[in-house]
Design a protein around this motif. Structure first.
Motif, mmCIF file in Angstrom:
data_model
loop_
_atom_site.group_PDB
_atom_site.id
_atom_site.type_symbol
_atom_site.label_atom_id
_atom_site.label_comp_id
_atom_site.label_asym_id
_atom_site.label_seq_id
_atom_site.Cartn_x
_atom_site.Cartn_y
_atom_site.Cartn_z
ATOM 1 N N UNK A 225 -6.231 -6.677 5.672
ATOM 2 C CA UNK A 225 -5.924 -5.249 5.775
ATOM 3 C C UNK A 225 -6.812 -4.604 6.844
ATOM 4 N N UNK A 228 -5.790 -5.509 10.299
ATOM 5 C CA UNK A 228 -4.545 -4.849 10.694
ATOM 6 C C UNK A 228 -4.739 -3.369 10.957
ATOM 7 N N UNK A 229 -5.479 -2.696 10.068
ATOM 8 C CA UNK A 229 -5.594 -1.237 10.166
ATOM 9 C C UNK A 229 -6.700 -0.785 11.127
ATOM 10 N N UNK A 436 7.177 9.529 7.393
ATOM 11 C CA UNK A 436 6.630 8.367 6.679
ATOM 12 C C UNK A 436 5.420 7.771 7.390
ATOM 13 N N UNK A 437 5.111 8.294 8.562
ATOM 14 C CA UNK A 437 3.975 7.775 9.316
ATOM 15 C C UNK A 437 2.635 8.231 8.749
ATOM 16 N N UNK B 121 12.671 1.531 3.824
ATOM 17 C CA UNK B 121 12.121 2.846 4.191
ATOM 18 C C UNK B 121 11.854 2.850 5.687
ATOM 19 N N UNK B 122 11.666 4.052 6.227
ATOM 20 C CA UNK B 122 11.215 4.136 7.616
ATOM 21 C C UNK B 122 9.731 3.769 7.595
ATOM 22 N N UNK B 124 6.532 0.576 9.040
ATOM 23 C CA UNK B 124 6.184 -0.543 9.911
ATOM 24 C C UNK B 124 6.261 -1.826 9.102
ATOM 25 N N UNK B 153 5.489 -7.311 4.578
ATOM 26 C CA UNK B 153 4.595 -6.221 4.187
ATOM 27 C C UNK B 153 5.168 -4.958 4.813
ATOM 28 N N UNK B 155 4.327 -1.261 5.701
ATOM 29 C CA UNK B 155 3.187 -0.358 5.847
ATOM 30 C C UNK B 155 3.714 1.062 6.001
ATOM 31 N N UNK B 156 3.487 1.849 4.961
ATOM 32 C CA UNK B 156 4.088 3.179 4.889
ATOM 33 C C UNK B 156 3.043 4.164 4.391
ATOM 34 N N UNK B 160 -0.011 -0.417 2.179
ATOM 35 C CA UNK B 160 0.730 -1.665 2.361
ATOM 36 C C UNK B 160 1.436 -2.025 1.063
ATOM 37 N N UNK B 182 7.942 -0.132 14.058
ATOM 38 C CA UNK B 182 8.398 0.949 13.190
ATOM 39 C C UNK B 182 9.919 0.866 13.110
#
Lengths: 496, 214
Positions: A225, A228-229, A436-437, B121-122, B124, B153, B155-156, B160, B182
């Motif tokens: 994680x 990635x982040x 959703x971002x 969903x929208x 990544x 996975x 990512x939203x 995650x 995305x």
């Protein structure tokens, strides 16, 4: 005599000159607000109060956000620039140059604790002021590990655990074993440890481990994680404290070595992902709750420790010192947030500065001090009045582990009261699709009461009168945390 | 699911074009390098290593970024008025009208033949580290999927979530996203083909290759 009077006039004028100059410096600045949502709206408000010009940025996903709307309504279309990403420094600096901004306010998240961004702002060919502490301070305190080291050297209590990021699984496991052993020896019931992304913050990338058997699995998950982040797979391991309160100390320091505190906050009520949901200022209220320790003494202690650390590193802007206080009244420094917080407003709400009208605006103070002004007051001029509660209204399903809800909000109404302030980027007159971002935060409500009882009653009254409707892509109704917040109001300030 | 390949090919033959809107990827000053109606080419070379026609240069913070064409086709609706000015991110600059080639036609038709696992969903999307490692280890080996397999996975909103595969068991035939892309809700993520259908799909591809004239 006449000559004397004339000299006095000149002396007086000379004495006023630095003040006038300071004011001039502030007024000619133009701020680029490198953030979104409610914090962008609060920064805009502070700029307005200071008479400063500003521009905002937004992404495609945020084109309907209230911060874009408010900026364009007040200053016209040229006050909002669409950028590719809030996390791209080139975008922020390009817009800053194009519109002639002289300072950048990072808000919270994004660049607020990025010392490289702050350094770049200061060191580029066309420097702009970073509204926050000096980059060296952000670098030194931004690292939880370094903060821990400095605090230890100053005899400030910190949580037992790693002093530097761990990249080796074997080393991590060995430390985990040691921490479990230590807790067993101390007779801790249900010992556990926390595995944290070293580069993380704001409660993201943290997992609890209760058995050594599953440690490796969790370690690998957090490492992935983190990579990635945050682009850094370093992991921290520390003892998981149970049965504690999460407190914060709000400091304001200037470039002129002035240090003032605005009291404490209690941020114990958090979601399962350690995201704060209800906050209250002050941090403890012995008139309202009976504590098994001297609460006033502990509050004074954490304020004194925070100031000690701030002076050591020559801190020079707003900052939050995060603490945990165990049921037996032992405080441990958690970390320092070198930025404005979501919850700073409740500290501001209960703070008064003598000879100044109404509550303090900490963002305004932050901008002033970053632009080089002196505070013009000291600790003796700061007093506190009442209790303030912050409620974070979020579109999330509390029953499903606070899972974020995505969809379109069709109605959002809340009451207007003199004791209430609501900050939201959600438009009230047109449907709004939650991007959703980003986090699905909808609004921040700041409630004030003359004491904790009144603040709690008002918080509940407010929550009962919020009217929100919406649906997701499958036509299912909106899910929010309003009921959860209502239930949690009763728990504030108490060890439950 | 049965499809009428003849009708599909007829549909694509009657209008074998796709318009691609070219928008600025970020802010900066635009310097346009093409004319309306000009023919442009996409990347060429064995590994598509030679960039396509230079469409415009976007200069930000003193760094010029050469925006080259990803498609072969013709320039249309060129915004010449933007030349030399500072633009925001996502500003439309032109259209490229592209004629679909054989492989692209195969790709479009495959979407109607394969079982598509869409984005819930929208968000990544990433393959789980285990799946990534398996795919990396043996690129030629087909990945078999069955219901309940933890494969992606999502990512939203900075969280995650593990996604389990839902759908008929089969071979992962096509991946419609790049690591961390995305994707809009409902956009195809994976194309799955059941083992018994594989010969039919291979035959269909062969037929398109023979019948479609680039």
């Amino acid at each position: 005599m006449a000559k004397c009077r004339q000299v006095s006039k000149y002396t007086l004028a000379l004495k006023k000159l630095p003040l006038l100059f300071e004011r001039f410096v502030v007024k000619r600045d133009k701020i680029i607000i490198a953030n979104r949502g409610e914090i962008a709206i609060r920064i805009m408000r502070a700029c307005r109060q200071l008479g400063l010009d500003y521009v905002v940025v937004y992404t495609e996903e945020d084109r309907h956000s209230g911060h874009v709307r408010a900026a364009t309504m007040e200053k016209g279309k040229g006050a909002a620039f669409k950028i590719a990403n809030y996390k791209d420094p080139n975008e922020i600096f390009a817009v800053a140059d194009h519109c002639g901004a002289t300072a950048v306010h990072p808000g919270y998240g994004f660049f607020s604790e990025d010392f490289r961004f702050a350094r770049r702002a200061a060191a580029r060919n066309r420097p702009i002021t970073f509204i926050g502490p000096r980059w060296e301070v952000i670098r030194d305190l931004g690292s939880k590990i370094n903060t821990k080291r400095v605090a230890k050297a100053l005899n400030i209590p910190v949580i037992p655990g790693s002093d530097e990021p761990i990249y080796s699984e074997l080393e991590a496991e060995s430390l985990a074993e040691e921490l479990f052993q230590k807790q067993r020896e101390e007779g801790v019931k249900g010992p556990s440890i926390l595995v944290k992304a070293s580069a993380g913050g704001g409660g993201m990338g943290i997992e609890e481990v209760t058995h050594l058997d599953v440690f490796r699995q969790v370690y690998r998950r957090i490492q992935n994680y983190a990579k990635r982040q945050f682009g850094d797979e370093g992991v921290l391991i520390e003892q998981c404290m149970k049965d504690y309160h999460h407190l914060e100390v709000q400091l304001l320091c200037s470039r002129h070595k002035e240090v003032v505190h605005f009291g404490t906050r209690n941020c114990t009520i958090q979601s399962t992902g350690r995201q704060k949901r209800v906050e209250v200022a002050p941090g403890f209220d012995p008139d309202h709750v009976a504590y098994p320790f001297d609460a006033e003494k502990v509050l004074k202690q954490i304020v004194a420790y925070s100031i000690r650390l701030a002076k050591e590193v020559e801190y020079d802007n707003v900052g939050t010192w995060e603490w945990i206080v165990t049921r037996d009244g032992r405080p441990y420094l958690l970390e320092v947030n070198t930025r404005i917080q979501v919850e700073n407003e409740i500290s501001a709400c209960i703070s008064r500065i003598s000879r100044q009208k109404g509550p303090v605006n900490l963002i305004k103070e932050q901008i002033r001090t970053a632009l080089g002004e002196k505070l013009r007051y000291s600790q003796k001029h700061v007093s506190f009045e009442g209790t303030s509660i912050e409620l974070r209204i979020v579109a999330e399903d509390v029953k499903r582990g606070f899972a974020p809800w995505c969809g379109t909000i069709t109605r959002f109404e809340f009451p207007q009261e003199p004791w209430l302030r609501v900050y939201s980027h959600v438009p009230q007159d047109e449907p709004y699709e939650i991007p959703t971002e980003y986090d699905p935060n909808l609004a921040l409500a700041i409630v004030w009461g003359k004491d904790t009882e009144e603040a709690k009653a008002r918080a509940k009254e407010f929550l009962l009168n919020v009217n929100i409707a919406g649906e997701d892509s499958l036509g299912r109704p909106i899910v929010t945390n309003l009921q959860y917040l209502y239930r949690k109001v009763d728990d504030i300030l108490r060890f439950v | 699911m049965e499809i009428n390949l003849k009708d599909l090919l007829k549909k694509y033959k009657s209008h074998p074009y796709e318009d691609h809107e070219i928008r600025t990827p970020h802010t900066g000053v635009v310097h346009i390098n093409v004319e309306d109606g000009q023919e442009v080419s996409g990347p060429t070379g064995r590994w598509k290593h030679r960039p396509g026609t230079l469409l415009y240069v976007l200069e930000r913070e003193g760094n010029p970024k050469r925006i080259t064409s990803r498609y072969t086709g013709f320039v249309a609706k060129l915004r010449k008025d933007l030349d030399g000015s500072f633009v925001q991110a996502g500003e439309p600059v032109m259209l490229i009208r592209h004629r679909l080639n054989k492989e692209e036609i195969i790709d479009r038709i495959l979407r109607e033949v394969l079982y598509i696992f869409p984005a819930p969903q929208r968000a990544r999307y990433f393959f789980t580290p285990e799946v990534s490692a398996a795919m990396e280890k043996d690129k030629k080996k087909a990945l078999n999927l069955k219901e309940g397999d933890e494969i992606l996975i999502m990512s939203l909103m900075k969280r995650d979530t593990l996604l389990s595969y839902e759908g008929p068991a089969g071979v992962l035939y096509k991946v419609y996203f790049n690591h961390g892309d995305l994707k809009e809700q409902g956009a195809p993520l994976l194309g799955i083909c059941s083992p018994e259908r594989l010969p039919f799909v291979e035959k269909m591809i062969q037929r398109i290759r023979t019948e479609w004239d680039d």
